[in-house]
Design a protein around this motif. Structure first.
Motif, short mmCIF file in Angstrom:
data_model
loop_
_atom_site.label_atom_id
_atom_site.label_comp_id
_atom_site.label_asym_id
_atom_site.label_seq_id
_atom_site.Cartn_x
_atom_site.Cartn_y
_atom_site.Cartn_z
N TRP A 295 0.94 -1.31 0.07
CA TRP A 295 0.09 -0.07 0.10
C TRP A 295 0.91 1.12 0.01
N MET A 296 1.81 1.33 0.68
CA MET A 296 2.97 2.35 0.83
C MET A 296 3.37 2.54 -0.67
N ALA A 297 4.04 1.54 -1.37
CA ALA A 297 4.50 1.70 -2.63
C ALA A 297 3.61 2.10 -3.59
N ALA A 298 2.21 1.84 -3.56
CA ALA A 298 1.30 2.22 -4.28
C ALA A 298 0.64 3.86 -3.97
N GLY A 299 1.40 4.19 -2.98
CA GLY A 299 0.84 5.51 -2.60
C GLY A 299 -0.50 5.64 -1.92
N LYS A 300 -0.83 4.63 -1.38
CA LYS A 300 -2.33 4.57 -0.71
C LYS A 300 -2.35 4.65 0.59
N LEU A 301 -0.85 4.49 1.17
CA LEU A 301 -0.86 4.49 2.84
C LEU A 301 0.13 5.31 3.19
N LYS A 302 0.24 6.23 3.91
CA LYS A 302 1.23 7.19 4.11
C LYS A 302 1.50 7.09 5.81
N SER A 303 2.64 7.21 6.25
CA SER A 303 2.99 7.37 7.58
C SER A 303 3.93 8.48 8.06
N LYS A 304 3.46 8.93 9.00
CA LYS A 304 4.18 10.48 9.54
C LYS A 304 5.06 9.97 11.03
N GLU A 305 6.38 10.49 10.89
CA GLU A 305 6.87 10.49 12.09
C GLU A 305 7.07 11.92 12.75
N ASP A 306 7.34 11.85 14.02
CA ASP A 306 7.83 12.86 14.83
C ASP A 306 9.02 12.45 15.45
N ILE A 307 10.35 12.90 14.94
CA ILE A 307 11.55 12.57 15.35
C ILE A 307 12.24 13.57 16.21
N VAL A 308 12.42 13.34 17.33
CA VAL A 308 13.16 14.16 18.18
C VAL A 308 14.68 13.75 18.52
N GLU A 309 15.61 14.81 18.36
CA GLU A 309 16.99 14.29 18.41
C GLU A 309 17.43 14.36 19.92
N GLY A 310 18.17 13.38 20.22
CA GLY A 310 19.12 13.29 21.45
C GLY A 310 18.58 12.57 22.58
N ILE A 311 18.99 11.31 22.93
CA ILE A 311 18.84 10.38 23.63
C ILE A 311 18.60 11.39 25.27
N GLU A 312 19.34 12.28 25.44
CA GLU A 312 19.23 13.12 26.81
C GLU A 312 17.77 13.57 26.93
N THR A 313 17.03 13.86 25.89
CA THR A 313 15.85 14.45 26.28
C THR A 313 14.82 13.39 26.48
N PHE A 314 15.25 12.25 26.62
CA PHE A 314 14.18 10.82 26.63
C PHE A 314 12.82 11.41 27.47
N PRO A 315 13.26 11.69 28.97
CA PRO A 315 11.99 11.79 29.75
C PRO A 315 11.04 12.82 29.54
N GLU A 316 11.68 14.01 28.93
CA GLU A 316 10.61 15.00 28.66
C GLU A 316 9.84 14.94 27.37
N THR A 317 10.62 14.28 26.40
CA THR A 317 10.06 13.78 25.01
C THR A 317 8.88 12.79 25.04
N LEU A 318 9.34 11.85 25.91
CA LEU A 318 8.20 10.79 26.19
C LEU A 318 6.85 11.53 26.52
N LEU A 319 6.83 12.58 27.30
CA LEU A 319 5.66 13.36 27.71
C LEU A 319 4.90 13.93 26.53
N LYS A 320 5.53 14.14 25.73
CA LYS A 320 4.61 14.45 24.36
C LYS A 320 3.51 13.71 24.17
N LEU A 321 3.53 12.33 24.18
CA LEU A 321 2.61 11.54 23.99
C LEU A 321 1.21 11.88 24.61
N PHE A 322 1.48 12.22 26.07
CA PHE A 322 0.46 12.43 27.05
C PHE A 322 -0.13 13.77 27.11
N SER A 323 0.50 14.69 26.25
CA SER A 323 0.01 16.10 26.17
C SER A 323 -0.42 16.25 24.64
#
Ligand SMILES: NC(=O)c1ccc[n+]([C@@H]2O[C@H](COP(=O)([O-])OP(=O)(O)OC[C@H]3O[C@@H](n4cnc5c(N)ncnc54)[C@H](OP(=O)(O)O)[C@@H]3O)[C@@H](O)[C@H]2O)c1
Length: 334
Positions: A295-323
């Motif tokens: 489906w992706m190859a046929a252009g029927k299914l897209k997927s979006k990522e939200d990529i944050v850089e830096g393992i040091e940001t882990f605790p705060e970045t995880l919270l983005k899911l809950f806000s």
């Protein structure tokens, strides 16, 4: 080779409510050499998932809790940089659950090779990974949508939701999303092909459901629980299927979890509500990867990522899911 340093987050405390930085310790430790039959992986991407909040709790669940002092469990994608294992060579890319750390030694169990030439690596943590498997099997096996039916999806623009909505559309359903904010709703309709998306932060959900699901809901794929599940229960059709994928609105509750007050609607409508755990479909992941990749190859299914850089940001970045600050599959780039 210079000594490599492993940056690690280890669980320090069982959180009450929203997790905070002090619920983990951050450590930097020298990386050991892999032993006989082992390999060393340099972690490139770490998957941040709502389930991680549950894994921090003590008590019985579908998987054991992370021990205090252990590296925080997380899905990962990495590159093999040393190997004494016959099945893995230096330069292979592997997905697995190697945790919130920059290097990991493994005996190979639970690692799967992925091909970065077929898809960008983050896709293997998204539509071609665990969220994609969840959406595919949860919707098709448990939701069992039929063409022409109305499928409703909560957290509609998120990692799981975006896959569910698009597969339901591909299967010929009328697809309605529920998401937080105008930007996410516009994305769901314009990019993912939802027929409509209800912004639950803008006005009463009941009004949006009445407008966009006038005949009721045949399949509700629920990622959120709480008030949203309760509202939808008032609008289900005869023989509706409710897929309980998650209840992110309840994961940080400090009091008793809010159960569905309107559950008698299941009785009235001879409807079914069923929980899912994606790991149950592990023997069939190949089937879903093949279908989603096509489906992706046929252009029927897209997927979006939200990529944050830096393992040091882990605790705060995880919270983005809950806000709700994440927009697409939340991934930490190491
Ligand atoms: N059962 C399984 O095997 C399985 C596997 C994977 C995931 N899951 C579950 O699937 C759900 C979605 O996971 P995901 O990885 O795809 O995350 P996601 O949807 O990419 O991100 C979480 C989203 O949840 C919404 N949200 C957060 N708090 C909320 C609240 N209080 N009320 C309403 N909405 C809220 C936000 O979207 P809005 O901004 O739109 O509100 C947020 O962006 C989670 O419940 C997760 O636990 C289950």
């Amino acid at each position: 080779m210079a000594t490599l340093i492993n940056k690690q987050f280890k669980l320090a405390a069982r959180p009450v409510g929203l997790p905070k930085r002090s619920d983990w310790t951050y450590e930097e430790n020298p990386v050991a050499s892999p032993g006989a039959g082992e390999l060393l992986v340099q972690v490139k991407y770490i998957s941040l998932d709502p389930a991680m909040r549950g894994w921090m709790n003590a008590g019985k669940s579908y998987i054991e809790a992370v021990e205090i002092g252990a590296v925080m469990r997380a899905g990962t994608l990495g590159e093999v940089i040393a190997s004494n294992h016959p099945d893995f060579a230096v330069g292979d890319f592997v997905s697995g659950a190697q945790g919130v750390q920059t290097y990991a030694i493994s005996d190979g169990k639970g690692l799967f090779k992925v091909d970065p030439k077929l898809a960008p690596l983050p896709k293997y943590l998204n539509a071609l990974g665990m969220p994609g498997m969840t959406g595919y099997f949860g919707l098709l096996d448990v939701g069992q949508p039929k063409a022409g039916e109305t499928v409703l999806v909560s957290a509609a623009s998120g990692a799981v939701g975006q896959v569910v909505g698009q597969i339901a559309r591909i299967k010929g359903c009328r697809v309605i999303g529920i998401a937080g904010g105008a930007e996410k709703c516009a994305y769901a309709v314009q990019e993912l092909g939802y027929d409509a998306c209800i912004d639950y932060k803008k006005g009463p959900l009941f009004d949006g459901l009445a407008e966009h699901c006038p005949k009721g809901v045949d399949v509700f794929f629920d990622n959120v629980g709480g008030d949203i599940l309760d509202a939808v229960l008032t609008r289900i059709r005869m023989k509706a299927r409710i897929v309980i994928c998650g209840a992110i609105s309840q994961y940080n509750a400090t009091e008793a979890i809010q159960g569905p007050k309107n559950y008698l609607s299941l009785l009235v409508n001879r409807a079914r509500m069923e929980g899912i755990v994606v790991f149950d479909w592990a023997p069939r992941y190949g089937e879903a990867v093949t279908a989603i990749a096509q489906w992706m190859a046929a252009g029927k299914l897209k997927s979006k990522e939200d990529i944050v850089e830096g393992i040091e940001t882990f605790p705060e970045t995880l919270l983005k899911l809950f806000s709700g600050e994440n927009f697409g599959k939340l991934i930490l780039k190491v």
